[in-house]
Design a protein around this motif. Structure first.
Motif, PDB file in Angstrom:
ATOM      1  N   GLY A   1       0.806  -1.213   0.000  1.00  0.00           N
ATOM      2  CA  GLY A   1       0.000   0.000   0.000  1.00  0.00           C
ATOM      3  C   GLY A   1       0.839   1.262   0.000  1.00  0.00           C
ATOM      4  O   GLY A   1       0.535   2.230  -0.714  1.00  0.00           O
ATOM      5  N   MET A   2       1.916   1.275   0.775  1.00  0.00           N
ATOM      6  CA  MET A   2       2.789   2.445   0.831  1.00  0.00           C
ATOM      7  C   MET A   2       3.597   2.598  -0.455  1.00  0.00           C
ATOM      8  O   MET A   2       3.904   3.710  -0.879  1.00  0.00           O
ATOM      9  CB  MET A   2       3.727   2.354   2.036  1.00  0.00           C
ATOM     10  CG  MET A   2       3.026   2.502   3.382  1.00  0.00           C
ATOM     11  SD  MET A   2       2.135   4.080   3.567  1.00  0.00           S
ATOM     12  CE  MET A   2       0.443   3.554   3.244  1.00  0.00           C
ATOM     13  N   ALA A   3       3.943   1.464  -1.074  1.00  0.00           N
ATOM     14  CA  ALA A   3       4.700   1.525  -2.331  1.00  0.00           C
ATOM     15  C   ALA A   3       3.874   2.197  -3.428  1.00  0.00           C
ATOM     16  O   ALA A   3       4.432   2.824  -4.339  1.00  0.00           O
ATOM     17  CB  ALA A   3       5.104   0.122  -2.762  1.00  0.00           C
ATOM     18  N   ILE A   4       2.560   2.078  -3.323  1.00  0.00           N
ATOM     19  CA  ILE A   4       1.685   2.658  -4.343  1.00  0.00           C
ATOM     20  C   ILE A   4       1.763   4.182  -4.350  1.00  0.00           C
ATOM     21  O   ILE A   4       1.624   4.814  -5.413  1.00  0.00           O
ATOM     22  CB  ILE A   4       0.230   2.193  -4.114  1.00  0.00           C
ATOM     23  CG1 ILE A   4       0.114   0.709  -4.466  1.00  0.00           C
ATOM     24  CG2 ILE A   4      -0.762   3.004  -4.939  1.00  0.00           C
ATOM     25  CD1 ILE A   4      -1.234   0.120  -4.123  1.00  0.00           C
ATOM     26  N   VAL A   5       2.001   4.785  -3.192  1.00  0.00           N
ATOM     27  CA  VAL A   5       2.013   6.255  -3.097  1.00  0.00           C
ATOM     28  C   VAL A   5       3.022   6.881  -4.058  1.00  0.00           C
ATOM     29  O   VAL A   5       2.661   7.748  -4.872  1.00  0.00           O
ATOM     30  CB  VAL A   5       2.272   6.697  -1.638  1.00  0.00           C
ATOM     31  CG1 VAL A   5       2.390   8.223  -1.551  1.00  0.00           C
ATOM     32  CG2 VAL A   5       1.162   6.192  -0.721  1.00  0.00           C
ATOM     33  N   PRO A   6       4.306   6.474  -4.017  1.00  0.00           N
ATOM     34  CA  PRO A   6       5.242   7.033  -5.007  1.00  0.00           C
ATOM     35  C   PRO A   6       4.865   6.678  -6.449  1.00  0.00           C
ATOM     36  O   PRO A   6       5.094   7.477  -7.363  1.00  0.00           O
ATOM     37  CB  PRO A   6       6.585   6.387  -4.620  1.00  0.00           C
ATOM     38  CG  PRO A   6       6.430   6.011  -3.189  1.00  0.00           C
ATOM     39  CD  PRO A   6       5.002   5.610  -3.043  1.00  0.00           C
ATOM     40  N   PHE A   7       4.277   5.474  -6.645  1.00  0.00           N
ATOM     41  CA  PHE A   7       3.878   5.081  -7.987  1.00  0.00           C
ATOM     42  C   PHE A   7       2.796   6.022  -8.534  1.00  0.00           C
ATOM     43  O   PHE A   7       2.825   6.406  -9.709  1.00  0.00           O
ATOM     44  CB  PHE A   7       3.344   3.644  -7.998  1.00  0.00           C
ATOM     45  CG  PHE A   7       4.372   2.596  -7.637  1.00  0.00           C
ATOM     46  CD1 PHE A   7       5.721   2.836  -7.827  1.00  0.00           C
ATOM     47  CD2 PHE A   7       3.979   1.371  -7.130  1.00  0.00           C
ATOM     48  CE1 PHE A   7       6.672   1.868  -7.505  1.00  0.00           C
ATOM     49  CE2 PHE A   7       4.912   0.399  -6.806  1.00  0.00           C
ATOM     50  CZ  PHE A   7       6.265   0.651  -6.986  1.00  0.00           C
ATOM     51  N   VAL A   8       1.846   6.380  -7.686  1.00  0.00           N
ATOM     52  CA  VAL A   8       0.766   7.285  -8.097  1.00  0.00           C
ATOM     53  C   VAL A   8       1.325   8.667  -8.403  1.00  0.00           C
ATOM     54  O   VAL A   8       0.978   9.287  -9.415  1.00  0.00           O
ATOM     55  CB  VAL A   8      -0.324   7.373  -6.999  1.00  0.00           C
ATOM     56  CG1 VAL A   8      -1.330   8.466  -7.328  1.00  0.00           C
ATOM     57  CG2 VAL A   8      -1.029   6.037  -6.839  1.00  0.00           C
ATOM     58  N   ILE A   9       2.192   9.156  -7.517  1.00  0.00           N
ATOM     59  CA  ILE A   9       2.788  10.483  -7.722  1.00  0.00           C
ATOM     60  C   ILE A   9       3.586  10.525  -9.022  1.00  0.00           C
ATOM     61  O   ILE A   9       3.557  11.523  -9.755  1.00  0.00           O
ATOM     62  CB  ILE A   9       3.693  10.841  -6.525  1.00  0.00           C
ATOM     63  CG1 ILE A   9       2.845  10.986  -5.255  1.00  0.00           C
ATOM     64  CG2 ILE A   9       4.466  12.128  -6.800  1.00  0.00           C
ATOM     65  CD1 ILE A   9       3.650  11.208  -3.995  1.00  0.00           C
ATOM     66  N   ALA A  10       4.288   9.424  -9.312  1.00  0.00           N
ATOM     67  CA  ALA A  10       5.108   9.366 -10.534  1.00  0.00           C
ATOM     68  C   ALA A  10       4.260   9.143 -11.783  1.00  0.00           C
ATOM     69  O   ALA A  10       4.747   9.336 -12.909  1.00  0.00           O
ATOM     70  CB  ALA A  10       6.154   8.267 -10.416  1.00  0.00           C
ATOM     71  N   GLY A  11       3.014   8.725 -11.606  1.00  0.00           N
ATOM     72  CA  GLY A  11       2.116   8.526 -12.751  1.00  0.00           C
ATOM     73  C   GLY A  11       2.484   7.345 -13.627  1.00  0.00           C
ATOM     74  O   GLY A  11       2.277   7.395 -14.839  1.00  0.00           O
ATOM     75  N   ILE A  12       2.981   6.259 -13.017  1.00  0.00           N
ATOM     76  CA  ILE A  12       3.415   5.111 -13.832  1.00  0.00           C
ATOM     77  C   ILE A  12       2.410   3.956 -13.811  1.00  0.00           C
ATOM     78  O   ILE A  12       2.668   2.914 -14.397  1.00  0.00           O
ATOM     79  CB  ILE A  12       4.792   4.594 -13.368  1.00  0.00           C
ATOM     80  CG1 ILE A  12       4.709   3.991 -11.960  1.00  0.00           C
ATOM     81  CG2 ILE A  12       5.833   5.689 -13.447  1.00  0.00           C
ATOM     82  CD1 ILE A  12       5.959   3.242 -11.557  1.00  0.00           C
ATOM     83  N   ILE A  13       1.287   4.141 -13.142  1.00  0.00           N
ATOM     84  CA  ILE A  13       0.292   3.065 -13.048  1.00  0.00           C
ATOM     85  C   ILE A  13      -0.636   3.110 -14.259  1.00  0.00           C
ATOM     86  O   ILE A  13      -1.163   4.163 -14.623  1.00  0.00           O
ATOM     87  CB  ILE A  13      -0.533   3.190 -11.758  1.00  0.00           C
ATOM     88  CG1 ILE A  13       0.380   3.063 -10.535  1.00  0.00           C
ATOM     89  CG2 ILE A  13      -1.637   2.125 -11.713  1.00  0.00           C
ATOM     90  CD1 ILE A  13      -0.304   3.400  -9.234  1.00  0.00           C
ATOM     91  N   ASN A  14      -0.821   1.969 -14.882  1.00  0.00           N
ATOM     92  CA  ASN A  14      -1.799   1.837 -15.965  1.00  0.00           C
ATOM     93  C   ASN A  14      -3.150   1.557 -15.310  1.00  0.00           C
ATOM     94  O   ASN A  14      -3.471   0.419 -14.979  1.00  0.00           O
ATOM     95  CB  ASN A  14      -1.387   0.693 -16.904  1.00  0.00           C
ATOM     96  CG  ASN A  14      -2.275   0.593 -18.128  1.00  0.00           C
ATOM     97  OD1 ASN A  14      -3.489   0.737 -18.048  1.00  0.00           O
ATOM     98  ND2 ASN A  14      -1.664   0.333 -19.283  1.00  0.00           N
TER      99      ASN A  14
END
Length: 258
Positions: free
Chosen positions: A196-209
């Motif tokens: 769940g915490m790993a998702i935060v930087p992923f969302v900020i970076a905009g790399i999630i499809n």
């Protein structure tokens, strides 16, 4: 993303959700499926993490009564897992795609080996614990060793994530825990926090499809529900063998490709 890729992603998520509910190893299915669907490796890793998180949260609810939420040692592991998950994700975001592609087969291999030999690893750790001279040594190891190892696991989990549940169960066993329900409860909470915490930087970076993530989340939820319904009719040994087969197959494929 064409119709075939969407069907591939949804079908793999159904299977991954079912595997996670019964034996674990769902990421061996969801992650490669995203790559086969044309998602770049780092983005696929982030998207798979998002897609399988709802299932992890649901598992936390199922194990909530097995966890001592006020235990200081547990709370320290919670903090370590949060920090490690975020840092691991940041490391991933700063890793070039071509380097991650080169690391990918080794990451898959390590996760597959962990899954394959998880029971033997746990038994070996228990035998090492039994050799400790007294309970004071065990308490000391639990006090100082567990946070350090959990920090390493959390960092690895934020970066890739395959096999973190197995590693945590092994460590809990090493610390002297024997109640598998309590161990699964702690493991499930910490794994959900790391992802769940790993998702935060992923969302900020905009790399999630997000299209693929939502599609997979629905599929994983369906797979988890169906597996819970039919779990008693399935042989866990055969399921584990299937996961191991897929894990080694994907490892060989990415070794050849890289």
């Amino acid at each position: 993303m064409n119709s075939f890729q969407q069907i591939l992603i949804f079908g793999s998520a159904v299977l991954a959700g079912g595997l996670n509910a019964i034996a674990g190893g769902g990421s061996f299915i969801s992650f490669p499926a995203l790559i086969f669907a044309g998602v770049s490796p780092i983005n696929a890793n982030a998207t798979s993490t998002v897609a399988l998180l709802p299932g992890s949260i649901a598992s936390v609810g199922a194990y909530r009564n097995q966890v001592n939420w006020r235990d200081p040692e547990f709370l320290s592991l919670v903090v370590i897992s949060i920090i490690g998950g975020i840092l691991g994700a940041i490391v991933l975001l700063n890793t070039p795609q071509n380097l991650f592609v080169k690391l990918l087969p080794y990451l898959l291999l390590s996760a597959t080996l962990l899954f394959t030999f998880s029971k033997s690893l746990t038994q070996w750790l228990k035998s090492q614990t039994s050799k400790l001279p007294d309970s004071e040594s065990t308490n000391s190891l639990s006090k100082y060793g567990m946070p350090v190892f959990q920090g390493v696991i959390a960092l690895y989990g934020g970066f890739f994530g395959g096999g973190i549940g197995i590693l945590m169960l092994a460590l809990l066993s090493l610390m002297g825990m024997e109640n598998i329900n309590k161990m699964n409860g702690i493991k499930t909470v910490l794994a959900a926090l790391i992802n769940g915490m790993a998702i935060v930087p992923f969302v900020i970076a905009g790399i999630i499809n997000w299209h693929a993530a939502i599609l997979m989340a629905i599929g994983a939820g369906l797979g988890g529900y169906l597996s819970a319904y039919y779990a008693q009719k399935l042989n866990p040994t055969y399921i584990r063998r299937f996961v191991i087969f897929v894990g080694f197959s994907m490892t060989i494929y990415f070794f050849i490709k890289s």
